[in-house]
Scaffold this motif. Structure first.
Motif, PDB file in Angstrom:
ATOM      1  N   VAL A  67       0.848  -1.189   0.000  1.00 47.88           N
ATOM      2  CA  VAL A  67       0.000   0.000   0.000  1.00 47.88           C
ATOM      3  C   VAL A  67       0.883   1.238   0.000  1.00 47.88           C
ATOM      4  N   ALA A  68       0.563   2.185  -0.888  1.00 46.63           N
ATOM      5  CA  ALA A  68       1.260   3.474  -0.944  1.00 46.63           C
ATOM      6  C   ALA A  68       0.280   4.554  -0.502  1.00 46.63           C
ATOM      7  N   LEU A  69       0.459   5.077   0.706  1.00 46.12           N
ATOM      8  CA  LEU A  69      -0.453   6.071   1.268  1.00 46.12           C
ATOM      9  C   LEU A  69      -0.198   7.445   0.683  1.00 46.12           C
ATOM     10  N   CYS A  70      -1.274   8.215   0.525  1.00 46.09           N
ATOM     11  CA  CYS A  70      -1.121   9.546  -0.072  1.00 46.09           C
ATOM     12  C   CYS A  70      -0.268  10.453   0.798  1.00 46.09           C
ATOM     13  N   GLU A  71      -0.507  10.460   2.140  1.00 46.38           N
ATOM     14  CA  GLU A  71       0.225  11.394   2.986  1.00 46.38           C
ATOM     15  C   GLU A  71       1.698  11.034   3.085  1.00 46.38           C
ATOM     16  N   GLU A  98      -4.678  22.239  -7.052  1.00 52.04           N
ATOM     17  CA  GLU A  98      -4.884  20.993  -6.312  1.00 52.04           C
ATOM     18  C   GLU A  98      -5.090  21.263  -4.824  1.00 52.04           C
ATOM     19  N   SER A  99      -4.336  22.204  -4.286  1.00 49.67           N
ATOM     20  CA  SER A  99      -4.502  22.560  -2.881  1.00 49.67           C
ATOM     21  C   SER A  99      -5.893  23.129  -2.635  1.00 49.67           C
ATOM     22  N   ARG A 100      -6.383  23.935  -3.564  1.00 46.62           N
ATOM     23  CA  ARG A 100      -7.741  24.488  -3.434  1.00 46.62           C
ATOM     24  C   ARG A 100      -8.781  23.372  -3.430  1.00 46.62           C
ATOM     25  N   LEU A 101      -8.626  22.394  -4.298  1.00 45.04           N
ATOM     26  CA  LEU A 101      -9.574  21.286  -4.352  1.00 45.04           C
ATOM     27  C   LEU A 101      -9.572  20.483  -3.056  1.00 45.04           C
ATOM     28  N   VAL A 102      -8.388  20.261  -2.489  1.00 41.58           N
ATOM     29  CA  VAL A 102      -8.300  19.542  -1.213  1.00 41.58           C
ATOM     30  C   VAL A 102      -8.970  20.351  -0.108  1.00 41.58           C
ATOM     31  N   ALA A 103      -8.735  21.665  -0.098  1.00 42.06           N
ATOM     32  CA  ALA A 103      -9.358  22.513   0.919  1.00 42.06           C
ATOM     33  C   ALA A 103     -10.870  22.444   0.838  1.00 42.06           C
ATOM     34  N   GLU A 104     -11.420  22.448  -0.363  1.00 40.59           N
ATOM     35  CA  GLU A 104     -12.874  22.367  -0.525  1.00 40.59           C
ATOM     36  C   GLU A 104     -13.412  21.053   0.021  1.00 40.59           C
ATOM     37  N   ARG A 105     -12.691  19.967  -0.202  1.00 48.08           N
ATOM     38  CA  ARG A 105     -13.136  18.668   0.318  1.00 48.08           C
ATOM     39  C   ARG A 105     -13.077  18.627   1.845  1.00 48.08           C
ATOM     40  N   LEU A 106     -12.012  19.181   2.407  1.00 45.28           N
ATOM     41  CA  LEU A 106     -11.879  19.181   3.860  1.00 45.28           C
ATOM     42  C   LEU A 106     -12.954  20.032   4.520  1.00 45.28           C
ATOM     43  N   ALA A 107     -13.477  21.011   3.787  1.00 44.40           N
ATOM     44  CA  ALA A 107     -14.511  21.894   4.329  1.00 44.40           C
ATOM     45  C   ALA A 107     -15.894  21.251   4.309  1.00 44.40           C
ATOM     46  N   GLY A 108     -16.059  20.145   3.595  1.00 49.09           N
ATOM     47  CA  GLY A 108     -17.369  19.505   3.493  1.00 49.09           C
ATOM     48  C   GLY A 108     -17.848  18.963   4.822  1.00 49.09           C
ATOM     49  N   ALA A 109     -19.154  18.961   5.018  1.00 54.83           N
ATOM     50  CA  ALA A 109     -19.731  18.490   6.278  1.00 54.83           C
ATOM     51  C   ALA A 109     -19.513  17.000   6.500  1.00 54.83           C
ATOM     52  N   ASP A 110     -19.180  16.258   5.448  1.00 55.77           N
ATOM     53  CA  ASP A 110     -18.920  14.828   5.626  1.00 55.77           C
ATOM     54  C   ASP A 110     -17.574  14.586   6.293  1.00 55.77           C
ATOM     55  N   LEU A 111     -16.646  15.559   6.193  1.00 55.29           N
ATOM     56  CA  LEU A 111     -15.347  15.449   6.866  1.00 55.29           C
ATOM     57  C   LEU A 111     -15.261  16.386   8.076  1.00 55.29           C
ATOM     58  N   ASP A 112     -15.589  17.659   7.893  1.00 54.17           N
ATOM     59  CA  ASP A 112     -15.561  18.608   9.003  1.00 54.17           C
ATOM     60  C   ASP A 112     -16.844  18.442   9.807  1.00 54.17           C
ATOM     61  N   ASN A 161      -6.760  11.817   5.499  1.00 57.36           N
ATOM     62  CA  ASN A 161      -5.364  11.720   5.064  1.00 57.36           C
ATOM     63  C   ASN A 161      -4.990  12.831   4.106  1.00 57.36           C
ATOM     64  N   ILE A 162      -5.943  13.249   3.268  1.00 56.99           N
ATOM     65  CA  ILE A 162      -5.628  14.294   2.288  1.00 56.99           C
ATOM     66  C   ILE A 162      -5.326  15.622   2.972  1.00 56.99           C
ATOM     67  N   GLY A 163      -5.724  15.783   4.237  1.00 55.89           N
ATOM     68  CA  GLY A 163      -5.408  16.999   4.964  1.00 55.89           C
ATOM     69  C   GLY A 163      -3.943  17.146   5.270  1.00 55.89           C
ATOM     70  N   HIS A 164      -3.161  16.080   5.098  1.00 48.87           N
ATOM     71  CA  HIS A 164      -1.716  16.153   5.332  1.00 48.87           C
ATOM     72  C   HIS A 164      -0.960  16.608   4.077  1.00 48.87           C
ATOM     73  N   LEU A 165      -1.655  16.828   2.968  1.00 52.82           N
ATOM     74  CA  LEU A 165      -0.977  17.183   1.720  1.00 52.82           C
ATOM     75  C   LEU A 165      -0.702  18.672   1.573  1.00 52.82           C
ATOM     76  N   PRO A 204     -12.811  16.194  -8.468  1.00 54.37           N
ATOM     77  CA  PRO A 204     -11.595  15.419  -8.175  1.00 54.37           C
ATOM     78  C   PRO A 204     -11.109  15.606  -6.736  1.00 54.37           C
ATOM     79  N   TYR A 205     -10.415  14.566  -6.254  1.00 55.25           N
ATOM     80  CA  TYR A 205      -9.796  14.580  -4.924  1.00 55.25           C
ATOM     81  C   TYR A 205      -8.748  13.475  -4.890  1.00 55.25           C
ATOM     82  N   PRO A 206      -7.782  13.540  -3.994  1.00 60.38           N
ATOM     83  CA  PRO A 206      -6.773  12.482  -3.912  1.00 60.38           C
ATOM     84  C   PRO A 206      -7.311  11.240  -3.196  1.00 60.38           C
ATOM     85  N   ALA A 207      -6.979  10.075  -3.714  1.00 60.24           N
ATOM     86  CA  ALA A 207      -7.314   8.817  -3.043  1.00 60.24           C
ATOM     87  C   ALA A 207      -6.467   8.664  -1.795  1.00 60.24           C
TER      88      ALA A 207
END
Length: 710
Positions: free
Chosen positions: A442-446, A529-543, A515-519, A496-499
């Protein structure tokens, strides 16, 4: 099972529940006091009643039972808890004694202190009534000398036979000995059923009179400590001068409580006792963990580089030198953990006392060295560690990428070690969005982000110290970023988002995770790409409103009480906060930081290792994860990481520059942070009510302070 010896509190209740064999004990209501490598766990009323309760030293339980009860009257606990990391106090009303009104008159107070190798308790009976009172106080004690691994697994072992002493009792297995001494000596001692010792005191209390006894439990370990206790001076010095006053008292309390807990978690390297590091957490992980100790030291860099230097050197002395499949040691690799004994989790899962089964500690070690240098670690301390950094980078390029696909990956080579070897190391942590589990390697994203940051940091170090290899590692990092961009990104209806990882078939595992929050902030992502990750981290499913869920609530298998599949880990969220702030995503970073501060309040400033991810939309306070460590080094250190993000601090001590960019500070204004350090220089940052930043204590001819607009 439950013990059946009758207590003397007038209720006839057992000494306390023991979890069914094979189930990990819960800790959510335990009172934990500690001074590494020793700690005490008790019920909220102060009684040690087995289960996970006890006094521990170096992964062995010296006491498994210690209760203090007045016979023949109701014992009514009315309050108690920690008075800091190393102390606790409890008070019980002895009902019906010397009472002439509804007011209580006679109380039993219990004051606890833990020091390395010693538990002391001062018991005080006080008669505030108008008539004399007679109290028959019974102390009940027992020990099983169980290993921490046995306690954590929920297994039970027989109690040890007590050896009566003139003023107490002792227990021994020939190697580890615990002694309990009572002053004044008990008037009578009895051996009750199940190897329990009862010590009796008959006390006559005149009106207004107090009576006091002191219990001391000490340990002797012929095997010796794996790690030494840090000196009291070292414990006091850790963050001792730091203070914070802001408009958010939750952040202030979290910061203050963390300072106390971090000092109590400090251990020293027996090979060089001036080098200290943080044990990962109490009670399960009160020892050196590569990843945990590194990340905690990194978060604490604004308070000084001494801890980072000690952590780096302690791990460098134990850096892998040979290939040993039984421990997963490899040349250049940084270890996972060291314990007194190995761990046997059952079902074929076991790890040796010194275990190297981690994929991320090695690049994180390199990054800590780079960041400590930037925060002012003296060059004469940095330079001797550069050869260790070169070995670590070689491990990343060769052993860490065993199949040559350009990514760092892991696979348990022993067949009985950790199946997952990133920070989410439980067996079900890495998965597809539909719930299917990962197959190794397994190769982890972070981990790719850690490796990218390590390579760039090492290149900067090598240039500064006149060593070769800088160009090579910059090119290595650039190729890794290109490969990551090609292989890790997946897409759903929201974009899009990182696996979380690539699996054995080199295809993305598309679960949406924290895990994508460590990128962000590592340089691995471009601005879009950083903007896309930030948008995902802001979602109610994660935050969830109290921090980041480890797994999106929209994913199959999400569980708000799942260790790595729905809970919130404060350090995980704090890492995301720092990276997002570094990349300029202040709104998302501020929301996540505010969630952690909000969560810290019901935990009285001692944020645990993790807590439930139900979320602020359903719960007014986060539910505890019942088996979570408290305190945990990186959960405590996360308070400093959040403060650093709020202030927007970036250090360049070698270049004589400090940058302040307070882009997410509005809710905390006005704010004053004192006792911060840039190398040997102590400084203070003040943010006025309008956000104006001022820095005090850095001489202008030696350090340039740059204040940037958000």
């Amino acid at each position: 099972m439950e013990t059946t010896v009758k207590t003397h509190d007038g209720t006839g209740s057992p000494d306390g529940p023991v979890p069914p064999s094979g189930l990990q004990p819960f800790l959510h209501d335990a009172c934990i006091t500690l001074c590494a490598p020793s700690m005490a766990l008790s019920r909220p009323d102060g009684q040690l009643r087995e289960g996970c309760d006890g006094f521990y030293h170096g992964d062995r339980r010296a006491l498994s039972l210690l209760t203090a009860l007045a016979e023949d009257v109701p014992n009514a606990p009315i309050g108690g808890g920690p008075d800091g990391a190393e102390r606790a106090s409890f008070r019980t009303v002895l009902r019906g004694l010397a009472e002439h009104s509804p007011d209580p008159a006679v109380t039993l107070e219990r004051r606890r202190r833990v020091e390395p190798g010693e538990l002391s308790e001062t018991l005080t009976l006080h008669n505030a009534g108008r008539t004399p009172a007679r109290v028959r106080l019974t102390l009940r004690a027992a020990s099983d000398l169980a290993s921490m691994e046995t306690v954590k697994s929920g297994r039970t072992v027989p109690r040890r036979a007590p050896e009566p002493q003139p003023d107490g009792v002792s227990w021994s297995d020939g190697e580890f000995t615990a002694r309990l001494v009572c002053t004044p000596a008990p008037e009578a001692a009895e051996q009750a059923a199940d190897e329990i010792t009862e010590l009796h005191h008959s006390v006559e209390l005149a009106p207004g009179e107090r009576w006091e006894a002191v219990l001391r439990c000490t340990v002797e370990d012929q095997q010796g400590d794996v790690f030494r206790p840090a000196t009291s001076a070292a414990r006091t010095a850790l963050a001792s001068g730091a203070s914070l006053a802001s408009a958010d008292h939750g952040l202030d309390h979290w910061f203050a409580r963390a300072r106390s807990d971090l000092g109590a978690l400090l251990l020293a390297d027996p090979l060089q006792e001036r080098d200290t590091f943080l044990a990962a957490g109490a009670p399960w992980f009160l020892t050196l963990f590569g990843r945990d100790s590194i990340l905690a030291a990194r978060m604490l860099l604004p308070l000084g580089t001494g801890l980072a230097a000690g952590t780096l050197r302690t791990l460098a002395r134990r850096q892998g030198a040979v290939s040993d499949p039984s421990t997963e040691e490899q040349p250049g690799k940084i270890l996972h953990e060291i314990r007194r004994d190995g761990l046997d989790f059952g079902d074929g899962l076991a790890v040796p006392p010194c275990y190297y089964g981690t994929v991320d500690a090695t690049p994180l070690w390199v990054t800590l060295l780079h960041d400590a240098w930037r925060w002012g670690m003296p060059p004469e301390e940095v330079e001797p560690l550069l050869s260790h950094a070169e070995s670590a980078l070689t491990w990343m390029d060769e052993h860490g990428d065993a199949d040559g696909d350009g990514f760092l990956e892991y696979v348990d080579s022993t067949g009985r070690g950790l199946a997952n070897q990133g920070w989410k190391d439980s067996g079900d942590a890495v998965r597809h969005r539909d719930g299917r589990l990962a197959e190794p390697p397994v190769a982890l994203c972070e981990v790719q982000a850690y490796a990218h940051e390590a390579a760039l940091g090492a290149a900067e170090l090598f240039r500064a110290f006149g060593r070769g290899g800088a160009d090579r590692w910059e090119e290595w990092a650039a190729r890794l970023a290109d490969r990551f961009r090609e292989r890790f990104w997946v897409e759903d209806a929201r974009g899009p988002y990182p696996a979380i990882a690539l699996g054995a078939d080199k295809q993305p595992l598309d679960a949406l995770t924290s895990n994508i929050g460590h990128l962000p902030g590592t340089g691995l992502l471009n601005a879009e790409e950083s903007r896309l990750v930030a948008e995902r981290l802001a979602g109610a499913d994660l935050d969830c409103g109290f921090g980041l869920r480890t797994l999106s609530s929209d994913s199959t298998g999400y569980s708000p009480l799942g260790y790595h599949i729905g809970t919130v880990w404060p350090h995980d969220t704090a890492i995301a906060v720092q990276g997002l702030a570094r990349d300029g995503h202040f709104e998302v970073a501020e929301s996540l930081a505010a969630g952690l501060v909000r969560a810290s309040v019901p935990f009285e400033g001692r944020l645990p290792e993790l807590f439930a991810g139900h979320g602020a939309h359903t719960d007014s306070r986060p539910a505890p994860y019942p088996a979570s460590c408290r305190p945990q080094a990186w959960s405590a250190a996360a308070s400093v990481a959040v403060l650093q993000a709020v202030l927007g601090l970036r250090a360049d001590a070698p270049g004589g520059r400090l940058t302040v960019r307070p882009g997410m500070a509005e809710r905390y204004l006005p704010l004053r942070a004192s006792g911060l350090r840039l190398g040997e220089r102590e400084f203070e940052v003040a943010l006025d009510g309008d956000g104006t930043a001022r820095v005090f204590g850095l001489p202008g001819d030696r350090v340039t302070v740059e204040v940037l607009e958000p």
